[in-house]
Scaffold this motif. Structure first.
Motif, PDB file in Angstrom:
ATOM      1  N   UNK B 322       0.802  -1.248  -0.052  1.00  0.00           N
ATOM      2  CA  UNK B 322      -0.070   0.005  -0.114  1.00  0.00           C
ATOM      3  C   UNK B 322       0.824   1.161   0.041  1.00  0.00           C
ATOM      4  N   UNK B 323       0.423   2.492  -0.702  1.00  0.00           N
ATOM      5  CA  UNK B 323       0.806   3.451  -0.531  1.00  0.00           C
ATOM      6  C   UNK B 323       0.396   4.219   0.941  1.00  0.00           C
ATOM      7  N   UNK B 324       1.167   4.850   1.613  1.00  0.00           N
ATOM      8  CA  UNK B 324       0.615   5.567   2.729  1.00  0.00           C
ATOM      9  C   UNK B 324       1.026   6.921   2.640  1.00  0.00           C
ATOM     10  N   UNK B 325       0.251   7.827   3.373  1.00  0.00           N
ATOM     11  CA  UNK B 325       0.692   9.026   4.012  1.00  0.00           C
ATOM     12  C   UNK B 325       0.952   9.348   5.398  1.00  0.00           C
ATOM     13  N   UNK B 326       2.209   9.403   5.951  1.00  0.00           N
ATOM     14  CA  UNK B 326       2.312   9.396   7.450  1.00  0.00           C
ATOM     15  C   UNK B 326       1.797  10.729   7.944  1.00  0.00           C
ATOM     16  N   UNK B 353       7.472  -4.133   5.943  1.00  0.00           N
ATOM     17  CA  UNK B 353       8.601  -3.593   5.268  1.00  0.00           C
ATOM     18  C   UNK B 353       8.350  -2.232   4.780  1.00  0.00           C
ATOM     19  N   UNK B 354       9.152  -1.375   4.309  1.00  0.00           N
ATOM     20  CA  UNK B 354       9.172   0.039   4.031  1.00  0.00           C
ATOM     21  C   UNK B 354       9.816  -0.119   2.379  1.00  0.00           C
ATOM     22  N   UNK B 355       9.073  -0.160   1.402  1.00  0.00           N
ATOM     23  CA  UNK B 355       9.575  -0.411   0.124  1.00  0.00           C
ATOM     24  C   UNK B 355      10.331   0.991  -0.394  1.00  0.00           C
ATOM     25  N   UNK B 370      14.514   3.594   6.409  1.00  0.00           N
ATOM     26  CA  UNK B 370      14.262   3.001   8.090  1.00  0.00           C
ATOM     27  C   UNK B 370      13.033   3.577   8.553  1.00  0.00           C
ATOM     28  N   UNK B 371      12.558   4.516   8.264  1.00  0.00           N
ATOM     29  CA  UNK B 371      11.176   4.931   8.823  1.00  0.00           C
ATOM     30  C   UNK B 371      10.325   6.134   7.950  1.00  0.00           C
ATOM     31  N   UNK B 372       9.338   6.499   8.285  1.00  0.00           N
ATOM     32  CA  UNK B 372       8.541   7.478   7.655  1.00  0.00           C
ATOM     33  C   UNK B 372       7.999   8.484   8.805  1.00  0.00           C
ATOM     34  N   UNK B 373       8.495   9.737   8.244  1.00  0.00           N
ATOM     35  CA  UNK B 373       8.115  10.823   9.363  1.00  0.00           C
ATOM     36  C   UNK B 373       7.067  11.631   8.751  1.00  0.00           C
ATOM     37  N   UNK B 374       6.649  12.603   9.641  1.00  0.00           N
ATOM     38  CA  UNK B 374       5.375  13.287   9.558  1.00  0.00           C
ATOM     39  C   UNK B 374       5.227  13.570   8.040  1.00  0.00           C
ATOM     40  N   UNK B 375       4.312  13.631   7.424  1.00  0.00           N
ATOM     41  CA  UNK B 375       3.999  14.006   5.922  1.00  0.00           C
ATOM     42  C   UNK B 375       5.020  13.236   4.847  1.00  0.00           C
ATOM     43  N   UNK B 376       5.369  12.082   5.330  1.00  0.00           N
ATOM     44  CA  UNK B 376       6.188  11.249   4.319  1.00  0.00           C
ATOM     45  C   UNK B 376       5.102  10.447   3.421  1.00  0.00           C
ATOM     46  N   UNK B 377       5.640  10.368   2.051  1.00  0.00           N
ATOM     47  CA  UNK B 377       4.475   9.627   1.325  1.00  0.00           C
ATOM     48  C   UNK B 377       5.158   8.391   0.889  1.00  0.00           C
TER      49      UNK B 377
END
Ligand code: GTP
Ligand code: MG
Lengths: 301, 419
Positions: B322-326, B353-355, B370-377
């Motif tokens: 899935x695509x996500x927006x954090x 996992x994070x693709x 290694x991670x998704x921060x605020x507003x990362x897509x």
């Protein structure tokens, strides 16, 4: 003001019924805040539709300031009787007697702000986790910012900067201990949507929404209903005029408009040609530019 | 079903800070005479208090004290107006990058995205980001408004170069899924909003209101496979309705007809639709978007979170890409468990996992993260404790999205779009 073909857009009803069902499914002790005004009457119809042929699975709560229009109370009791609803009433007077609320004084004294105290006490007493209200985003600029599920802390406070993102139609009602949620199923309706809905659904509303003869007096360019609850000075002369009300609040803070609209079609015509907003007749909003935002921070509906 | 003009059109604004989004919405309401005199008077007074020599129409939507003090939008405001054709719901969103999640929130329900560009600045980082988000959310229609034309001498060549730049970006980054058009405007002076501009006689296209009035939103949703998420089970348990069991919900896509054979997911039980009810009315058929109650021939024991589909057209599993927006200050990390809410169905998911991440300022893809921060897509892989009954978002906008909820704070921390 134009209106889409004079019709009520039915997708708004589908959306509101969906919200009602989410409340029943996500919360243990929801309550519908009922003021006897057109917006809360609309909510009752939506709740009826959402659970039909079952009963509405939550009670109503009326926070009674003691300064109501008598017509509203009569209407409330008749509706509760007809639909077999469960109604709780909690009185601002009791909060004053218990000294948890203090009566305002002076010419503009009103119990409108004190309702918050009684409401918060009732939430605690009944352990309500969700309070359904009839606020609409078109009413006021701070309301325009509020979510459908609006999380409040222990003190009922609204923190505008910490609102949860509300995406698509997915509603997140999960809360922590002490928090509760205010729910606004008709957020996306405007005043005229509500009126068109009332007309299309043939809903009964309190008689004060229609033109009638009443004792009134003039103050600050507005027409006020005479009542024992309002502090008048000598210059304010009582006269009888044909008026109606656009909102139903307390007798101390709801101004009337001169009108001979005695049927719903004529009320709708009048609203469409009005140049002043519904809340323009509410003295409680006129106290300051941020009046509503401030009241909400303190737990107001 | 065929193309239908919707009764309600939902619009969201986008664009960088100070591009004039709120002013534009204020103008739109002012010029359609949708602002009542008391509200206008209040705006005039606050403009004067702020020392302005004109009426700042952005004050109509910037309703919070903090917003009025700083002169920026922080959170989404919902604004309403109507024409003879339809009702409009506008989400005025913030342009500041810090509040991107609020912009995504506003755009999630939009039929039309109004992306503003300041003519003096041309295409900027936020333009790329917001075009990408419109594409990600599959907003069907994008109107790019090149604003503040008054500050660039209403220069036609400049307008055209901005249009070409945006078109080139859309092609290069393959931002598909929407229909795009362009308008030169001045929000401040109300040019090409409702009335044509005498300063831009070179522009022969629609004004903004004309463009909006003619938007035809195809209601694809009824053509899609049937998805009926069960929201609530109505069981009156009165003598009159002793065995009544109504599956209540809002049809996400497709249609339901009395007599249709249906499968209940995830159990796989099959039955037939006996009756479709809307309050006291019996319907023969109901379509996507309607809130109804469905009665089945057999007692299938379905409950909230289950879904009725027509026989044979489903394929769902526990693992999704899935695509996500954090949307949270605490980063998303691999291995962590969250609650997932897809429609009205809740379960738990683990991030496997994070693709990749899409750097939305440049639209370049970054791997090895290694991670998704605020507003990362970007794209992630999740495994759920029960099957996620979601379709691919790009095929079915009403059954392809979900939200992630932090198990400790209960906050909504992300939104996902199933690949
Ligand atoms: N000259 C000129 N100024 C404009 C125009 N449109 C907006 N402005 C000004 O630009 C400034 C920012 O306008 P806003 O409407 O608040 O911008 P915004 O895009 O809503 O900003 P955020 O919501 O904070 O992202 C204000 O001072 C407006 O008066 C225009 O067409 N011409
Ligand atoms: Mg703004």
């Amino acid at each position: 003001m134009n209106v889409f073909d004079g019709q009520f857009p039915r997708e708004l009803e589908d959306e509101s019924i969906y919200i009602m069902r989410e409340v029943a499914a996500q919360f243990e002790r929801p309550v519908l805040l009922f003021s006897g005004g057109k917006d809360s009457i609309t909510l009752v119809r939506l709740a009826e539709k959402a659970f039909y042929p079952g009963k509405i699975p939550f009670p109503l709560l009326h926070v009674d300031t003691g300064h109501n229009f008598p017509e509203t109370i009569a209407f409330r009791d008749a509706l509760v009787e007809e639909l077999g609803l469960e109604l709780h009433v909690r009185y601002v007077q009791d909060s004053i007697d218990k000294k948890i609320a203090v009566e305002e004084s002076g010419k503009y004294a009103s119990r409108n702000a004190l309702q918050t105290v009684t409401l918060l006490a009732a939430i605690e007493e009944f352990k309500f986790d969700a309070c359904i209200g009839g606020a609409r985003r078109d009413e006021e600029k701070a309301r325009a910012k509020e979510r459908v599920f609006s999380v409040r802390d222990d003190f009922g406070q609204w923190d505008a900067k910490k609102q949860r993102p509300e995406l698509f139609d997915m509603l997140n009602g999960r809360i922590n201990v002490g928090e509760n949620v205010r729910v606004f199923p008709i957020s996306n309706w405007t005043e005229i949507d509500v009126w068109n809905y009332i007309r299309e659904e043939n809903l009964e509303i309190p008689s004060i929404y229609y033109a009638h003869q009443r004792e009134v007096f003039q103050r600050d360019g507005m027409i006020w209903p005479n009542s024992p609850f309002i502090n008048k000075d000598e210059s304010e002369i009582i006269e009888t005029r044909t008026v109606r009300f656009r909102t139903v609040g307390d007798m101390t803070c709801t101004a009337a408009v001169e009108s001979d609209a005695d049927r719903i079609e004529r009320v709708i015509e009048e609203i469409l040609s009005a140049t002043i907003s519904e809340r323009g007749a509410r003295i409680d909003d006129k106290r300051s530019e941020a009046a509503m935002e401030k009241r909400k921070q303190y737990g107001y509906f | 079903m065929d193309i239908s003009n919707k009764q309600v059109l939902r619009i969201a604004t986008a664009g960088s800070v100070d591009d004039g989004k709120s002013t534009l919405i204020g103008r739109l309401l002012f010029d359609t005479k949708s602002i009542t005199s008391d509200k206008l008077q209040a705006i005039e007074e606050s403009s004067r208090r702020k020392g302005l020599d004109y009426t700042d129409l952005s004050l109509l939507t910037d309703g919070l004290v903090a917003e009025r003090e700083q002169g920026i939008t922080i959170d989404v405001a919902h604004i309403y107006f109507a024409t003879k054709t339809r009702k409009y719901i506008i989400a005025d969103t913030p342009g500041h990058i810090e509040y991107t999640r609020n912009m995504v929130t506003g755009a999630s329900n939009a039929d039309v995205s109004l992306i503003l560009i300041d003519a003096r600045n041309g295409l900027v980082e936020q333009t790329r980001r917001h075009l990408y988000i419109a594409h990600l959310l599959r907003v069907p229609k994008v109107v790019v408004c090149v604003n503040k034309m008054d500050l660039v001498d209403y220069d036609q060549a400049l307008f055209e170069s901005i249009v070409n730049e945006v078109k080139a970006l859309v092609d290069k980054a393959s931002l598909t899924g929407f229909d795009i058009s362009f308008l030169p405007i001045s929000s401040l002076y109300g040019e090409n909003i409702i009335t044509d501009s005498e300063h831009m006689s070179w522009y022969l296209g629609d004004s903004l209101i004309e463009a909006l009035e003619s938007v035809e939103v195809k209601s694809h949703q009824t053509d899609l496979p049937t998805r009926f998420p069960i929201q609530y089970v109505i069981r009156p348990k009165t003598n009159e309705h002793h065995d009544y069991r109504g599956y209540a919900g809002k049809i996400a896509s497709g249609t339901l007809k009395v007599g249709d054979k249906v499968t209940v997911l995830p159990s796989g039980a099959v039955s037939e639709i006996k009756s479709i009810q809307k309050y006291k009315t019996e319907l023969k058929e109901a379509v996507a978007g309607e809130s109804v109650s469905v009665l089945l021939k057999d007692d299938v024991g379905a409950s909230r979170g289950d879904m009725l589909v027509k026989e044979g057209d489903f394929n769902f599993g526990n693992e999704v890409v899935s695509e996500i927006c954090w949307m949270d200050n605490t980063p998303l990390v691999v291995g962590k468990t969250y609650k997932i809410q897809h429609g009205v169905s809740e379960s738990r998911v683990k991030i496997l996992g994070l693709n990749h991440k899409v750097k939305t300022d440049s639209l370049l893809v970054e791997t090895n993260i290694s991670d998704f921060l605020l507003n990362d897509i970007g794209e992630v892989v999740l495994r759920s404790s029960k099957p996620i009954l979601a379709d691919s978002y790009k095929d079915n906008r009403n059954n392809g999205a979900f939200i992630l909820i932090d198990e400790f704070t209960n906050n909504t921390v992300g939104v996902g779009f199933v690949a």
